[in-house]
Design an enzyme around this catalytic site. Structure first.
Site, PDB file in Angstrom:
ATOM      1  N   SER A 107      44.821  32.962  39.784  1.00 26.30           N
ATOM      2  CA  SER A 107      46.307  33.631  38.803  1.00 26.30           C
ATOM      3  C   SER A 107      47.309  32.886  38.388  1.00 26.30           C
ATOM      4  CB  SER A 107      46.624  35.147  39.906  1.00 26.30           C
ATOM      5  OG  SER A 107      47.078  36.188  38.679  1.00 26.30           O
ATOM      6  N   TYR A 131      48.659  33.726  31.131  1.00 25.29           N
ATOM      7  CA  TYR A 131      48.642  34.625  29.900  1.00 25.29           C
ATOM      8  C   TYR A 131      49.221  33.975  29.375  1.00 25.29           C
ATOM      9  CZ  TYR A 131      47.463  38.322  33.080  1.00 25.29           C
ATOM     10  OH  TYR A 131      46.953  39.593  34.211  1.00 25.29           O
ATOM     11  N   THR A 157      43.436  35.434  29.709  1.00 26.25           N
ATOM     12  CA  THR A 157      43.141  37.074  30.331  1.00 26.25           C
ATOM     13  C   THR A 157      43.535  37.861  28.575  1.00 26.25           C
ATOM     14  OG1 THR A 157      43.193  36.651  32.536  1.00 26.25           O
ATOM     15  CG2 THR A 157      43.877  38.875  31.218  1.00 26.25           C
ATOM     16  N   LYS A 234      38.772  35.696  28.826  1.00 25.00           N
ATOM     17  CA  LYS A 234      38.169  36.697  29.800  1.00 25.00           C
ATOM     18  C   LYS A 234      39.070  37.958  29.852  1.00 25.00           C
ATOM     19  CE  LYS A 234      39.899  37.611  34.946  1.00 25.00           C
ATOM     20  NZ  LYS A 234      40.315  39.159  34.861  1.00 25.00           N
ATOM     21  N   HIS A 258      39.260  43.392  34.118  1.00 22.02           N
ATOM     22  CA  HIS A 258      40.667  43.409  34.990  1.00 22.02           C
ATOM     23  C   HIS A 258      40.052  44.112  35.855  1.00 22.02           C
ATOM     24  CE1 HIS A 258      44.218  41.833  33.603  1.00 22.02           C
ATOM     25  NE2 HIS A 258      44.001  42.081  34.941  1.00 22.02           N
TER      26      HIS A 258
HETATM   27  C1  FNR Z   1      43.613  41.420  39.171  1.00 17.63           C
HETATM   28  N1  FNR Z   1      43.009  41.228  38.194  1.00 17.63           N
HETATM   29  C2  FNR Z   1      43.492  39.850  37.322  1.00 17.63           C
HETATM   30  N2  FNR Z   1      42.946  39.220  36.517  1.00 17.63           N
HETATM   31  C3  FNR Z   1      43.889  38.300  35.764  1.00 17.63           C
HETATM   32  O1  FNR Z   1      43.181  38.013  34.486  1.00 17.63           O
HETATM   33  N3  FNR Z   1      45.127  37.931  36.112  1.00 17.63           N
HETATM   34  C4  FNR Z   1      45.672  38.295  37.642  1.00 17.63           C
HETATM   35  O2  FNR Z   1      47.133  38.574  37.535  1.00 17.63           O
HETATM   36  C5  FNR Z   1      44.558  39.709  38.056  1.00 17.63           C
HETATM   37  N4  FNR Z   1      45.422  40.462  38.688  1.00 17.63           N
HETATM   38  C6  FNR Z   1      44.123  41.276  39.269  1.00 17.63           C
HETATM   39  C7  FNR Z   1      45.190  41.708  40.494  1.00 17.63           C
HETATM   40  C8  FNR Z   1      43.967  42.770  41.753  1.00 17.63           C
HETATM   41  C9  FNR Z   1      44.993  42.986  43.229  1.00 17.63           C
HETATM   42  C10 FNR Z   1      42.945  42.933  41.240  1.00 17.63           C
HETATM   43  C11 FNR Z   1      42.085  43.360  41.850  1.00 17.63           C
HETATM   44  C12 FNR Z   1      42.494  42.428  40.004  1.00 17.63           C
HETATM   45  C13 FNR Z   1      41.360  41.297  37.675  1.00 17.63           C
HETATM   46  C14 FNR Z   1      39.790  39.710  38.449  1.00 17.63           C
HETATM   47  O3  FNR Z   1      40.591  39.250  37.632  1.00 17.63           O
HETATM   48  C15 FNR Z   1      39.269  40.129  38.415  1.00 17.63           C
HETATM   49  O4  FNR Z   1      38.820  40.676  36.986  1.00 17.63           O
HETATM   50  C16 FNR Z   1      38.711  41.691  38.671  1.00 17.63           C
HETATM   51  O5  FNR Z   1      39.400  41.482  40.170  1.00 17.63           O
HETATM   52  C17 FNR Z   1      37.229  41.874  38.865  1.00 17.63           C
HETATM   53  O6  FNR Z   1      36.656  43.233  39.831  1.00 17.63           O
HETATM   54  P1  FNR Z   1      35.943  43.202  40.967  1.00 17.63           P
HETATM   55  O7  FNR Z   1      36.185  41.745  42.019  1.00 17.63           O
HETATM   56  O8  FNR Z   1      38.021  43.176  41.927  1.00 17.63           O
HETATM   57  O9  FNR Z   1      35.457  43.999  41.632  1.00 17.63           O
END
Ligand code: FNR
Length: 366
Positions: A107, A131, A157, A234, A258
């Site tokens: 991330s 981003y 993203t 994404k 997300h």
């Molecule tokens: C995320 N996700 C996310 N996506 C992204 O593009 N940048 C980010 O910084 C974050 N940060 C983030 C923090 C937390 C705590 C969560 C739970 C999710 C989304 C992540 O990449 C992903 O799409 C989801 O977590 C997928 O779903 P599951 O596996 O958590 O159910």
């Protein structure tokens, strides 16, 4: 303590040990969390149609993504601020991905820097979640660092022109604990962090003020013009956007909502996957994340057109349990479950998984 044997066991463990501020940040979805529940529930609405009497004595779980071999078709999604789950955070997580021979996506909003993560797991196939910021120089400098550190792709993203409304974080007035830092912004001129990577504002949403809500497809062309790294978009959820992505020469699409943290009320990702893979499956690589917690979920996503899936929260629960070892255990469980699913549906390899081996439950009430 009883043996932890499935992802849910790790989730239950994490719920017991994580402080409220961190747990709610990791756990929660946007709004009424309907999509959060749907991401999981929808997998149950798809049923397997197993084949039998096919030699499955030897099984191969490997595949390739972006031309790179991976041992299992499940990698790690980018989740922000992993040091709230374990002191080694992203570095422990990437080492687990390396040990399991799979992809790790870092991330932007990480508590370990691009360089620290590259050093922690030099052999791992790493992608960077980007981003595009209002400040294009900041964006460019991150891309240069990522290229230099040997990351293999950018996951841009596209579902976050602004952060979604996460009620639990609003109630908790969520903040990054003061001993942690946003490691990728240290020394940069990002207006919301000081030179040590500490947020200067009080809430994480201040970070969202860096994001450029004016973004459109022309900015994708700009990003392509400044890097040779393959770009994965994404957060695509419709066939319409998937077709534009394929038309502009994007290398991959990560079907994602997300983790249900942006706009509540979207479909689950497994439901969106179907229309997207039908629309562009032969033109770009397609991946999925959201709600994957079991080997059968992986099988269903692959049957419906994903090349690979990713998990976000399950890896965080693994981190909370035991850092690198915890994530290895979680990935190991998913691997075993997927291997069993292959054997018990008559597949010796991923190539044997066919679309007609997974149907929507409505198939049985026709
Ligand atoms: C995320 N996700 C996310 N996506 C992204 O593009 N940048 C980010 O910084 C974050 N940060 C983030 C923090 C937390 C705590 C969560 C739970 C999710 C989304 C992540 O990449 C992903 O799409 C989801 O977590 C997928 O779903 P599951 O596996 O958590 O159910």
């Amino acid at each position: 303590m009883r043996e932890l044997v499935c992802v849910k066991d790790f989730e239950d463990y994490a719920y017991k040990v994580l402080p409220r501020n961190a747990l709610d940040y990791y756990r929660s979805g946007a709004g009424r969390e309907e999509t959060l529940k749907e991401n999981r529930r929808a997998f149950s609405r798809y049923k397997l149609r197993p084949r039998c009497l096919r030699d499955v004595s030897k099984r191969d779980l490997s595949t390739t993504v972006m031309g790179q071999k991976v041992s299992i078709p499940v990698g790690i999604s980018p989740t922000a601020m992993q040091r709230m789950a374990h002191p080694e955070g992203e570095c422990a997580n990437v080492r687990a991905a390396q040990a399991m021979g799979t992809v790790f996506i870092l991330s932007t909003i990480a508590t370990s820097s691009v360089e620290e993560v590259a050093e922690a797991a030099p052999q791992c196939t790493k992608w960077f979640q980007l981003y595009i910021y209002k400040d294009r120089e900041l964006t460019k400098s991150l891309v240069r660092r990522v290229e230099k550190a040997g990351f293999k792709a950018l996951a841009l993203t596209v579902d976050t022109p602004i952060f979604g409304l996460r009620l639990a974080d609003m109630r908790n007035k969520f903040q990054l604990p003061s001993h942690l830092k946003l490691a990728n912004f240290i020394g940069s001129k990002a207006s919301v962090t000081n030179e040590k990577g500490k947020l200067t504002g009080s809430a994480i949403n201040d970070l969202g003020s860096l994001f450029d809500a004016t973004l459109d497809w022309r900015d994708i062309a700009w990003l392509k013009s400044i890097t040779k790294l393959p770009i994965v978009l994404k957060g695509i959820l419709t066939a319409e956007d998937a077709i534009i992505a394929a038309d502009v020469g994007i290398a991959g699409i990560l079907v994602s909502n997300h983790g249900a943290r942006q706009v509540d009320g979207t479909s689950s990702t497994i439901e969106a996957l179907d229309e997207i893979s039908k629309a562009v499956g032969d033109r770009v690589e397609i991946y999925l994340d959201g709600g994957v917690t079991d080997g059968t979920d992986i099988f269903k996503a692959l049957a419906l057109g994903a090349k690979m899936v990713f998990v976000g929260r399950p890896a965080l629960w693994g981190l909370a349990y035991g850092g690198e070892e915890g994530v290895k255990k979680v990935l190991g469980i998913l691997k075993t479950e997927f291997d069993y699913t292959l054997a018990l549906t008559g597949c010796a390899s991923i190539g044997d998984i066919k679309r007609n081996m997974v149907v929507h439950e409505s198939y049985y009430s026709r």
